[in-house]
Design an enzyme around this catalytic site. Structure first.
Site, PDB file in Angstrom:
ATOM      1  N   GLU A 318       9.450 -61.809 -69.215  1.00 55.39           N
ATOM      2  CA  GLU A 318      10.151 -60.521 -69.057  1.00 55.39           C
ATOM      3  C   GLU A 318       9.101 -59.287 -68.730  1.00 55.39           C
ATOM      4  O   GLU A 318       9.343 -58.400 -68.221  1.00 55.39           O
ATOM      5  CB  GLU A 318      11.173 -60.184 -69.913  1.00 55.39           C
ATOM      6  CG  GLU A 318      12.347 -59.301 -69.427  1.00 55.39           C
ATOM      7  CD  GLU A 318      13.388 -59.201 -70.435  1.00 55.39           C
ATOM      8  OE1 GLU A 318      14.541 -59.911 -70.023  1.00 55.39           O
ATOM      9  OE2 GLU A 318      13.326 -58.625 -71.470  1.00 55.39           O
ATOM     10  N   HIS A 347       5.455 -87.629 -75.438  1.00 56.47           N
ATOM     11  CA  HIS A 347       6.189 -88.296 -75.098  1.00 56.47           C
ATOM     12  C   HIS A 347       7.438 -87.935 -73.886  1.00 56.47           C
ATOM     13  O   HIS A 347       8.377 -88.918 -73.590  1.00 56.47           O
ATOM     14  CB  HIS A 347       6.952 -89.288 -76.298  1.00 56.47           C
ATOM     15  CG  HIS A 347       6.091 -89.811 -77.002  1.00 56.47           C
ATOM     16  ND1 HIS A 347       5.458 -91.000 -77.281  1.00 56.47           N
ATOM     17  CD2 HIS A 347       5.450 -89.268 -78.395  1.00 56.47           C
ATOM     18  CE1 HIS A 347       4.462 -91.147 -78.206  1.00 56.47           C
ATOM     19  NE2 HIS A 347       4.578 -89.824 -78.815  1.00 56.47           N
ATOM     20  N   LYS A 451      22.208 -58.811 -62.902  1.00 56.44           N
ATOM     21  CA  LYS A 451      23.697 -58.451 -63.816  1.00 56.44           C
ATOM     22  C   LYS A 451      24.729 -57.793 -62.574  1.00 56.44           C
ATOM     23  O   LYS A 451      25.718 -57.897 -62.650  1.00 56.44           O
ATOM     24  CB  LYS A 451      23.000 -57.286 -64.575  1.00 56.44           C
ATOM     25  CG  LYS A 451      22.667 -57.944 -65.888  1.00 56.44           C
ATOM     26  CD  LYS A 451      22.086 -56.888 -66.910  1.00 56.44           C
ATOM     27  CE  LYS A 451      21.400 -57.441 -68.267  1.00 56.44           C
ATOM     28  NZ  LYS A 451      20.910 -56.182 -68.921  1.00 56.44           N
TER      29      LYS A 451
END
Ligand SMILES: O=P(O)(O)OC[C@H]1O[C@](O)(CO)[C@@H](O)[C@@H]1O
Length: 525
Positions: A318, A347, A451
């Protein structure tokens, strides 16, 4: 890897019990000298920032997270006073909660439910995982960090019958983040359904005068703590955002703040070869070509640090993920961050790191102390912790032998001091890197676009419902409905929303499947 290069480029800081080894980053010996003017500017800019400069020009804001752990350096006395008083208030509040002087309707608080998202959740999640002792902590910690109804249900089912002893902490700097508001509304409904008064179980951490603050005041919540505009969400762990839940959880918040302050001290060093944040930023710059060309893979070999990568993802991405530089040029900056924990990741995706596309660099985080007590031997003389270090060292060598660079940070153990230190180290490295690539690391304009788009889809959802209700009983395809409500350019969105409405029948939308998905018919009953 030569011992001489390691001696040259492993920065050891005994006062912090920390080392930063950059010897496995393939930079030529001339690199650091070449970068001297650039990093000197970054250090000077940071000095100005700490002195109260408007380091976030777009939002016309100061950037003050460094003052949180050393209030005396804040640029004005009122800020120093607020920081000091808030810290004391947090400790006092936690003390009263632990003593049962502040309690819920059914007795002393034994749970906290943290409601917040992004910077208002990631720090508290990381810290509670890093420093909590779930079997003995004064409270159990739960989170609402999304607007997923099923997610709310999972948490609420764990708190069933206990809401009268659960303290809800609603955290939002802006006070208007929809996910957090929704979480609060859902929590209010749950408390009400249990016959309890939410206000008697709620605390707000938010900007003074924000929407959430007004709700807290008008409903008479137990307590309110401030979130200042000069602290960014992603650097708010050492503000009330992180300190309130940590203190309630029984974590030594002074230790965290001291660790951050001690790291701040060391990372102000103008002799950048002795400054771990400056060296980290310089390595990122080298490894990514100053253009985000490689991803940052964070590999802490310690369960307690397994949320660090997630925390850093917001802090780094950000802050650095920006379209324009400070001069207005389009630069599309950023560094992608991911990671989980070693040796588990061995793994999962380490195969690709070793042999696949070389588009990353690893940061190993090594914790020397294995556990609080002694360990049993699991094979020969070796303990499970010996294996853990073995896997770290082995993976690091295997990567390096195949031309994959890495950085190693070593700390002694995971304590409040260490966690404060690590947070401060990365905060400042991100700030330095921001200057190296000439971007504003303290705003987030891109998030606003998403948004706004989300808000407009809710408006469209309402138009769809109104259209279907006005023609009750009549069936429409997405296309015919789009035409009817005059939204043809949004037909795809209309289809997606209709499918969602049909899957959640409470609003009365029904679907009858057509031959192809685009022939599906929707109606309102
Ligand atoms: O604390 P708030 O204002 O609810 O914001 C939460 C998060 O949302 C963002 O603004 C981005 O959407 C983050 O920067 C912030 O941490």
């Amino acid at each position: 890897m030569s011992w001489n290069r390691f001696k040259e480029y492993c920065l050891n800081i005994p006062s912090l019990d920390l080392s930063l080894d950059v010897s496995r980053v393939d930079f030529p010996d001339t690199y650091l000298a070449e970068m001297q003017p650039k990093i000197a500017k970054a250090i000077a800019d940071m000095e100005a920032l700490e002195g109260g400069a408007i380091a976030n020009p777009d939002e016309n804001r100061m950037v003050g997270h460094y003052w949180l752990r050393n209030a005396a350096i804040a640029p004005d006395a009122a800020i120093t006073d607020e920081i000091t008083k808030t810290r004391a208030r947090i400790k006092d509040f936690a003390k009263k909660v632990h003593a049962g002087e502040i309690a819920g309707q059914d007795g002393p608080f034994k749970n906290i439910l943290c409601i917040g998202i992004g910077g208002s959740a990631l720090g508290p999640q990381f810290v509670s995982q890093a420093l909590g002792h779930p079997a003995s902590d004064p409270v159990k910690v739960y989170f609402f960090d999304n607007t997923d109804p099923d997610g709310f249900d999972i948490v609420l089912s764990q708190l069933k019958g206990q809401l009268g002893q659960t303290l809800a902490i609603v955290t939002t700097k802006s006070g208007g983040t929809p996910e957090t508001r929704n979480g609060m509304v859902e929590a209010q409904a749950a408390w009400k359904a249990a016959g309890l008064d939410f206000a008697k179980h709620a605390v707000a951490i938010t900007g003074e005068g924000s929407k959430m603050d007004k709700v807290a005041v008008s409903e008479g919540w137990i307590e309110r703590f401030p979130m200042w505009d000069w602290v960014g969400g992603r650097t708010s762990e050492l503000a009330a955002v992180g300190l309130v839940p940590a203190a309630l959880n029984g974590i030594d918040i002074d230790g965290m703040l001291d660790g951050a302050a001690a790291m701040d001290e060391v990372t102000r060093n103008k002799d950048f070869r002795q400054n771990p944040a400056a060296m980290l930023a310089l390595m990122w710059y080298r490894l990514t070509g100053g253009k985000g060309a490689r991803d940052m893979v964070i590999l802490p070999y310690k369960e307690r640090l397994s949320l660090f990568a997630k925390y850093l993802q917001q802090l780094v991405m950000e802050s650095l993920g920006k379209e324009k530089d400070l001069d207005g040029n389009v630069v599309h900056q950023g560094i992608a961050v991911y990671g989980n924990k070693g040796s588990t990741d061995q793994h999962a995706y380490v195969q690709q790191l070793r042999d696949g596309v070389p588009n990353f660099y690893a940061t190993f985080i090594e914790v020397l102390k294995s556990r609080a007590g002694d360990s049993i031997a699991v094979e020969g003389e070796h303990t499970a912790g010996d294996f853990l270090q073995g896997f770290l060292l082995g993976t690091r060598d295997a990567l390096y032998d195949n031309g994959r660079n890495s950085i190693t940070i070593t700390v002694k153990e995971v304590t409040p001091f260490t966690v404060g230190m690590l947070i401060a180290l990365y905060e400042r490295a991100v700030g330095y890197y921001g200057t190296l690539v000439n971007i504003n690391a303290y705003h987030q304009p891109g998030v606003e676009a998403g948004k706004k788009a989300a808000a407009s889809t809710l408006e469209l959802r309402q138009a769809i419902l109104d259209g279907l209700r006005a023609a009750k009983g009549e069936s429409f395809t997405a296309e015919s409905l789009a035409k009817k409500i005059g939204r043809e350019p949004q037909t795809e969105l209309i289809y997606k929303i209709l499918e969602n409405l049909a899957a959640n029948p409470a609003k009365g939308v029904q679907k009858s499947a057509g031959q192809a998905f685009c022939d599906n018919q929707y109606s309102c009953v």
